[in-house]
Design an enzyme around this catalytic site. Sequence first.
Site, PDB file in Angstrom:
ATOM      1  N   HIS A  21      49.495  41.135  89.721  1.00  0.00           N
ATOM      2  CA  HIS A  21      49.981  39.759  89.876  1.00  0.00           C
ATOM      3  C   HIS A  21      49.137  39.049  90.930  1.00  0.00           C
ATOM      4  CE1 HIS A  21      52.000  40.952  93.572  1.00  0.00           C
ATOM      5  NE2 HIS A  21      52.870  41.734  92.946  1.00  0.00           N
ATOM      6  N   HIS A  24      48.248  40.840  94.242  1.00  0.00           N
ATOM      7  CA  HIS A  24      47.117  41.785  94.206  1.00  0.00           C
ATOM      8  C   HIS A  24      45.801  41.012  94.195  1.00  0.00           C
ATOM      9  CE1 HIS A  24      50.341  44.026  91.805  1.00  0.00           C
ATOM     10  NE2 HIS A  24      50.175  44.785  92.864  1.00  0.00           N
ATOM     11  N   CYS A 130      63.265  57.254  98.666  1.00  0.00           N
ATOM     12  CA  CYS A 130      63.214  56.183  97.662  1.00  0.00           C
ATOM     13  C   CYS A 130      62.013  56.413  96.766  1.00  0.00           C
ATOM     14  CB  CYS A 130      63.119  54.808  98.348  1.00  0.00           C
ATOM     15  SG  CYS A 130      62.793  53.488  97.152  1.00  0.00           S
ATOM     16  N   CYS A 133      59.533  53.380  96.742  1.00  0.00           N
ATOM     17  CA  CYS A 133      58.609  53.294  97.888  1.00  0.00           C
ATOM     18  C   CYS A 133      57.769  54.559  98.023  1.00  0.00           C
ATOM     19  CB  CYS A 133      59.373  53.116  99.203  1.00  0.00           C
ATOM     20  SG  CYS A 133      60.316  51.598  99.360  1.00  0.00           S
ATOM     21  N   CYS A 155      68.063  51.698  99.110  1.00  0.00           N
ATOM     22  CA  CYS A 155      66.846  51.263  99.812  1.00  0.00           C
ATOM     23  C   CYS A 155      66.941  49.767 100.092  1.00  0.00           C
ATOM     24  CB  CYS A 155      65.629  51.558  98.944  1.00  0.00           C
ATOM     25  SG  CYS A 155      64.113  50.779  99.526  1.00  0.00           S
ATOM     26  N   HIS A 158      64.255  48.019  97.708  1.00  0.00           N
ATOM     27  CA  HIS A 158      64.442  48.030  96.257  1.00  0.00           C
ATOM     28  C   HIS A 158      65.899  47.869  95.799  1.00  0.00           C
ATOM     29  CE1 HIS A 158      60.382  49.808  96.403  1.00  0.00           C
ATOM     30  NE2 HIS A 158      60.248  49.251  95.229  1.00  0.00           N
ATOM     31  N   LYS A 305      59.457  36.976  97.683  1.00  0.00           N
ATOM     32  CA  LYS A 305      58.279  37.820  97.513  1.00  0.00           C
ATOM     33  C   LYS A 305      58.194  38.229  96.039  1.00  0.00           C
ATOM     34  CE  LYS A 305      56.139  42.079  99.160  1.00  0.00           C
ATOM     35  NZ  LYS A 305      56.153  43.116  98.158  1.00  0.00           N
ATOM     36  N   LYS A 308      57.798  43.013  90.352  1.00  0.00           N
ATOM     37  CA  LYS A 308      57.981  43.192  88.915  1.00  0.00           C
ATOM     38  C   LYS A 308      59.466  43.195  88.578  1.00  0.00           C
ATOM     39  CE  LYS A 308      56.794  46.913  86.580  1.00  0.00           C
ATOM     40  NZ  LYS A 308      56.052  48.018  85.991  1.00  0.00           N
TER      41      LYS A 308
END
Length: 519
Positions: A21, A24, A130, A133, A155, A158, A305, A308
């Site tokens: 995305h 990156h 997790c 992570c 987490c 997440h 932020k 996905k």
Amino acid sequence: MSTGQSFYITTPIYYPSDLPHIGHGYTTVAVDALARWHRQSGDDTWMLTGTDEHGQKMLRAAAANGVTPQEWVDKLVTESWFPLLETLEVRNDDFIRTTQPRHEERVQQFVQTLYDRGYIYAGEYEALYCVGCEEFKPEAEIVDGTGAFEGLKVCAIHSKPLELLQEKNYFFKLSEFGDRLLELYKNEPDFVRPESARNEVVSFVRSGLKDLSISRSAFDWGITVPWDPSHVIYVWVDALLNYATAVGYGTDPAQFERRWPAYHVVGKDILRFHAVIWPAMLMAAGLDVPRGVFAHGWLLVGGEKMSKSKLTGIAPTEITDVFGSDAYRFYFLSAIAFGQDGSFSWEDLSARYQAELANGFGNLASRTTAMIEKYFEGVVPPASAYTDGDLRVQQIVTDAAANADAAMERFRPDEAIAGIWTIVDALNGYITDNEPWALAKAGERERLGTVLYTAAEGLRALAVLLSPFMPEATQKLWEALGHSGRLQDQPLREAGAWGVLRPGTSVNGLAPLFPRIEQ
């Protein structure tokens, strides 16, 4: 053309099952621009990017898709990650994949070295893990679940339930390095940048470091621990080592000596791994720590932020298909203070494209070349006596080049572009003030020649200075100004010198560098 000074810079290695995305793309383009700047300044430059292909998350994704983990990562890298580099005009020197033998063998060698030096021991481990992570979670990142996850620990990043893992593991004596790390941050204040990131790392280390579990025995998708084949090396240890294995650690001492240490550019969410664990591992192995770690902010879309799971991820091609790769690179590198969070919006991108690229830079290039074609048969005229106004333009060009170079040394591409843009604004104002069309009408050929030479030579400097940020448009402008050869061979640190463009050079027609986009 090398100055002999090494400039080795890395992106993080990306997790291939996340589709690329714009976050990156942002990191990659920033690193590419820094690498291009140094390469074009004559430094011995090396840019590395790559993919992080081991770990439990990858194993599960492959199983869910009915293929082996290796088949799964091969498909992802080929279909999504290599094309990203082409889409964004990235000129990396190497691409490392953690499943390559060159990486796996050297990781084993490194971990064996730590073991032989007494920094690794066996122990029992029970903690909340997790999978998202790929990390045992510190207390601060464990929260109580709500809704469907009521009564469970989840987490904080997440919001997914954590797994209680109990394993016999190997541990790295991270706790022994607290004082040496604090000493490093004190003696090298630029080791972690920006300052907000540095402060976070210092306070984290001051609060005390725990030893790090560096192996897993519950699954086998990873690099085997050399002295105990029933364990694989923890994915983060494996991943961090890419920066050393890719430049020959362990097998090519000459290359390693030439390149290492590196500058690492990372998102702030993985700062601790890079600024705490990684230098400690290097110290334990008796190697130099990195030259520095720069943590940039997050790209926010609608205040969140991108991820996905929340479907806020925007693919870079959604932007480049409309605006082109140069506009993508320019926008992300200039609109956001590098090191802070930035918000992306289509409205802002579109407005900046129109104002700065199409009307500012593009229009300046088109009208200058068009006037040389109209008034001087397409041949760059010589300048005669310079006035104070002309000399002021020359000074702005000199200062802009010096300021941009200093900004790039500080890892601030946004400040570098702002510095270079003073030339765009100055030249547009200069043309308005000097009215070449009126000079032509009045038959003042000498003065007209000086004004158009000044504008064209200013554009020559702009083409060179902006080339690391916008390689395509600047190459077109370079050719339109009658230059043969590659723009990227023009030495950047000399770009501010006046009088490089030779009178008598033929100017070629220039199509709009940034065509209007229908909304």
